[in-house]
Design an enzyme around this catalytic site. Structure first.
Site, PDB file in Angstrom:
ATOM      1  N   ASP A   1       8.417  -6.788 -30.878  1.00 27.02           N
ATOM      2  CA  ASP A   1       9.187  -8.131 -30.906  1.00 27.02           C
ATOM      3  C   ASP A   1      10.401  -7.978 -29.918  1.00 27.02           C
ATOM      4  O   ASP A   1      10.963  -6.839 -29.480  1.00 27.02           O
ATOM      5  CB  ASP A   1       9.657  -8.254 -32.179  1.00 27.02           C
ATOM      6  CG  ASP A   1       9.930  -9.648 -32.417  1.00 27.02           C
ATOM      7  OD1 ASP A   1       9.506 -10.511 -31.824  1.00 27.02           O
ATOM      8  OD2 ASP A   1      10.517 -10.077 -33.494  1.00 27.02           O
TER       9      ASP A   1
ATOM     10  N   ARG B   1       9.661 -16.932 -20.444  1.00 29.32           N
ATOM     11  CA  ARG B   1       9.215 -16.070 -21.254  1.00 29.32           C
ATOM     12  C   ARG B   1       8.109 -15.145 -20.746  1.00 29.32           C
ATOM     13  O   ARG B   1       7.881 -14.010 -21.347  1.00 29.32           O
ATOM     14  CB  ARG B   1       8.606 -16.617 -22.623  1.00 29.32           C
ATOM     15  CG  ARG B   1       9.757 -17.463 -23.531  1.00 29.32           C
ATOM     16  CD  ARG B   1       9.327 -18.407 -24.511  1.00 29.32           C
ATOM     17  NE  ARG B   1       8.325 -17.493 -25.459  1.00 29.32           N
ATOM     18  CZ  ARG B   1       8.785 -16.821 -26.454  1.00 29.32           C
ATOM     19  NH1 ARG B   1      10.254 -16.786 -26.617  1.00 29.32           N
ATOM     20  NH2 ARG B   1       8.094 -16.086 -27.190  1.00 29.32           N
TER      21      ARG B   1
ATOM     22  N   HIS C   1       6.851 -10.945 -21.636  1.00 28.57           N
ATOM     23  CA  HIS C   1       5.801 -10.457 -21.836  1.00 28.57           C
ATOM     24  C   HIS C   1       5.222  -9.504 -20.785  1.00 28.57           C
ATOM     25  O   HIS C   1       4.327  -8.375 -21.154  1.00 28.57           O
ATOM     26  CB  HIS C   1       4.493 -11.513 -22.022  1.00 28.57           C
ATOM     27  CG  HIS C   1       4.826 -12.331 -23.359  1.00 28.57           C
ATOM     28  ND1 HIS C   1       5.214 -11.911 -24.520  1.00 28.57           N
ATOM     29  CD2 HIS C   1       4.721 -13.585 -23.362  1.00 28.57           C
ATOM     30  CE1 HIS C   1       5.494 -12.629 -25.206  1.00 28.57           C
ATOM     31  NE2 HIS C   1       5.231 -13.954 -24.763  1.00 28.57           N
TER      32      HIS C   1
ATOM     33  N   LEU D   1      -5.044  10.637 -28.502  1.00 30.45           N
ATOM     34  CA  LEU D   1      -4.212   9.707 -29.220  1.00 30.45           C
ATOM     35  C   LEU D   1      -5.392   8.113 -29.598  1.00 30.45           C
ATOM     36  O   LEU D   1      -6.005   7.831 -28.474  1.00 30.45           O
ATOM     37  CB  LEU D   1      -3.118   8.920 -28.367  1.00 30.45           C
ATOM     38  CG  LEU D   1      -2.383   7.912 -28.990  1.00 30.45           C
ATOM     39  CD1 LEU D   1      -1.616   8.419 -30.076  1.00 30.45           C
ATOM     40  CD2 LEU D   1      -1.461   7.264 -27.952  1.00 30.45           C
TER      41      LEU D   1
ATOM     42  N   GLU E   1       7.888   5.186 -43.493  1.00 30.84           N
ATOM     43  CA  GLU E   1       9.302   5.187 -43.307  1.00 30.84           C
ATOM     44  C   GLU E   1       9.338   3.871 -42.235  1.00 30.84           C
ATOM     45  O   GLU E   1       8.657   3.841 -41.425  1.00 30.84           O
ATOM     46  CB  GLU E   1       9.804   6.520 -42.616  1.00 30.84           C
ATOM     47  CG  GLU E   1       9.620   7.553 -43.601  1.00 30.84           C
ATOM     48  CD  GLU E   1      10.663   7.451 -44.770  1.00 30.84           C
ATOM     49  OE1 GLU E   1      11.643   7.064 -44.920  1.00 30.84           O
ATOM     50  OE2 GLU E   1      10.027   8.012 -46.011  1.00 30.84           O
TER      51      GLU E   1
HETATM   52  C1  FPP Z   1       6.740 -10.336 -29.367  1.00 29.15           C
HETATM   53  O1  FPP Z   1       7.720 -11.021 -28.613  1.00 29.15           O
HETATM   54  C2  FPP Z   1       5.627 -10.222 -28.705  1.00 29.15           C
HETATM   55  C3  FPP Z   1       4.286 -10.718 -28.602  1.00 29.15           C
HETATM   56  C4  FPP Z   1       4.006 -12.004 -29.513  1.00 29.15           C
HETATM   57  C5  FPP Z   1       3.452 -10.384 -27.634  1.00 29.15           C
HETATM   58  C6  FPP Z   1       3.287  -8.808 -27.410  1.00 29.15           C
HETATM   59  C7  FPP Z   1       2.797  -8.634 -26.168  1.00 29.15           C
HETATM   60  C8  FPP Z   1       3.052  -7.648 -25.202  1.00 29.15           C
HETATM   61  C9  FPP Z   1       3.978  -6.304 -25.725  1.00 29.15           C
HETATM   62  C10 FPP Z   1       2.513  -7.575 -23.947  1.00 29.15           C
HETATM   63  C11 FPP Z   1       1.001  -7.745 -23.807  1.00 29.15           C
HETATM   64  C12 FPP Z   1       0.534  -6.613 -24.277  1.00 29.15           C
HETATM   65  C13 FPP Z   1      -0.448  -5.729 -24.025  1.00 29.15           C
HETATM   66  C14 FPP Z   1      -1.086  -4.702 -24.813  1.00 29.15           C
HETATM   67  C15 FPP Z   1      -0.973  -5.868 -22.581  1.00 29.15           C
HETATM   68  P1  FPP Z   1       8.224 -12.461 -28.767  1.00 29.15           P
HETATM   69  O2  FPP Z   1       7.632 -13.329 -27.662  1.00 29.15           O
HETATM   70  O3  FPP Z   1       7.860 -12.933 -30.211  1.00 29.15           O
HETATM   71  O4  FPP Z   1       9.706 -12.280 -28.463  1.00 29.15           O
HETATM   72  P2  FPP Z   1      10.954 -13.296 -29.010  1.00 29.15           P
HETATM   73  O5  FPP Z   1      11.039 -13.078 -30.656  1.00 29.15           O
HETATM   74  O6  FPP Z   1      12.300 -12.806 -28.350  1.00 29.15           O
HETATM   75  O7  FPP Z   1      10.674 -14.792 -28.920  1.00 29.15           O
END
Ligand code: FPP
Length: 247
Positions: free
Chosen positions: A28, A41, A45, A139, A208
């Site tokens: 997150d 944003r 990502h 893994l 944990e």
């Molecule tokens: C949470 O941050 C993240 C997501 C909803 C998406 C996770 C995606 C990635 C880590 C990148 C792509 C992944 C791969 C495997 C290629 P958020 O957008 O909820 O952040 P915020 O809470 O700060 O808005």
């Protein structure tokens, strides 16, 4: 497959026998990482995608057996279409760019969740990665995509009870997406929120929990090592009385 020698592990402050076997991460904070820098944003990502690469590598090198990453929840479907489109493009880009190296490192990729919701291009890319790496023995990376734990549990229970109306806990556990990886030992959440968000509810029964304010794009191998050191100091009793320090 662990790369570091016992000596190197010691330098990190880690003991190989105290490395969590199954680590799950709620990744997150991408959005906040970006907006705090005046970036869109999407940039968060993209930076988060690079962290995924680093952490898969680090987990493998430190001897973790399974890594389950929450990449897209069923609730994330409520996000604006363009953000969902960006996440889908990043997924495809990620696999196109990284699958060879993951394969060389013995990583086995598996998507968990309802993939049928995604555009065909995403489904095919992920499927190809699964097929290519299916026989790898390093893994295990479970990528949660359009995943929700309650939906997983309903599915698992339906399957188990269809086979046997008397199905017990172990029969249900065998129907979970993560059955090969077993229970989670350590659940990490980045980004400062202290909640579980419908992730692996069955599998974290005795996990944990480790929460950090560090946002996912800033989560490095050093941060992972910090979490593992913290885990190694936990007293895991699994409901019993006898001290059973994290194994
Ligand atoms: C949470 O941050 C993240 C997501 C909803 C998406 C996770 C995606 C990635 C880590 C990148 C792509 C992944 C791969 C495997 C290629 P958020 O957008 O909820 O952040 P915020 O809470 O700060 O808005």
């Amino acid at each position: 497959m662990r790369k570091y020698t016992d000596q190197q592990m010691k330098a990190f402050g880690l003991k190989p026998e105290r490395i969590p076997k199954h680590v799950a991460i709620v990744m997150d904070g991408n959005g906040r990482w970006a907006t705090s820098r005046g970036l869109p944003r999407a940039a968060g990502h993209r930076a988060g995608m690079n962290t995924v690469k680093e952490i898969i590598r680090a987990a493998s090198d430190l001897g973790v057996e399974s890594l389950t990453l929450y990449a897209f929840s069923t609730e994330n479907r409520k996000r604006p279409k363009d953000e969902i489109g960006i996440l889908c493009s990043l997924l495809i880009e990620y696999f196109n760019r990284e699958i060879e190296e993951m394969h060389r490192n013995g990583v086995r990729v598996k998507a968990i969740g309802d993939m049928t919701w995604f555009p065909t291009a995403v489904q095919e890319t992920v499927r190809n990665a699964e097929i290519k790496t299916a026989n790898n023995t390093g893994l295990k990376v479970n990528l949660a995509l359009n995943y929700g734990a309650r939906a997983e549990l309903v599915r698992a229970m339906r399957l188990a009870f269809a086979e046997d109306p008397e199905a017990d806990e172990s029969a249900i556990a065998q129907k979970l997406y993560t059955t090969d990886s077993g229970d989670v030992d350590l659940l990490i959440r980045t980004g400062g929120d202290i909640r579980v968000s419908n992730f692996l509810l069955w599998q974290i029964a005795y996990a944990e929990l480790y929460f950090t304010d560090v946002r996912w794009p800033d989560f490095t191998m050093d941060e992972l090592v910090n979490a593992f050191r913290d885990f190694a100091g936990r007293d895991r009793r699994f409901g019993g009385l006898k001290s059973n320090k994290a194994k």
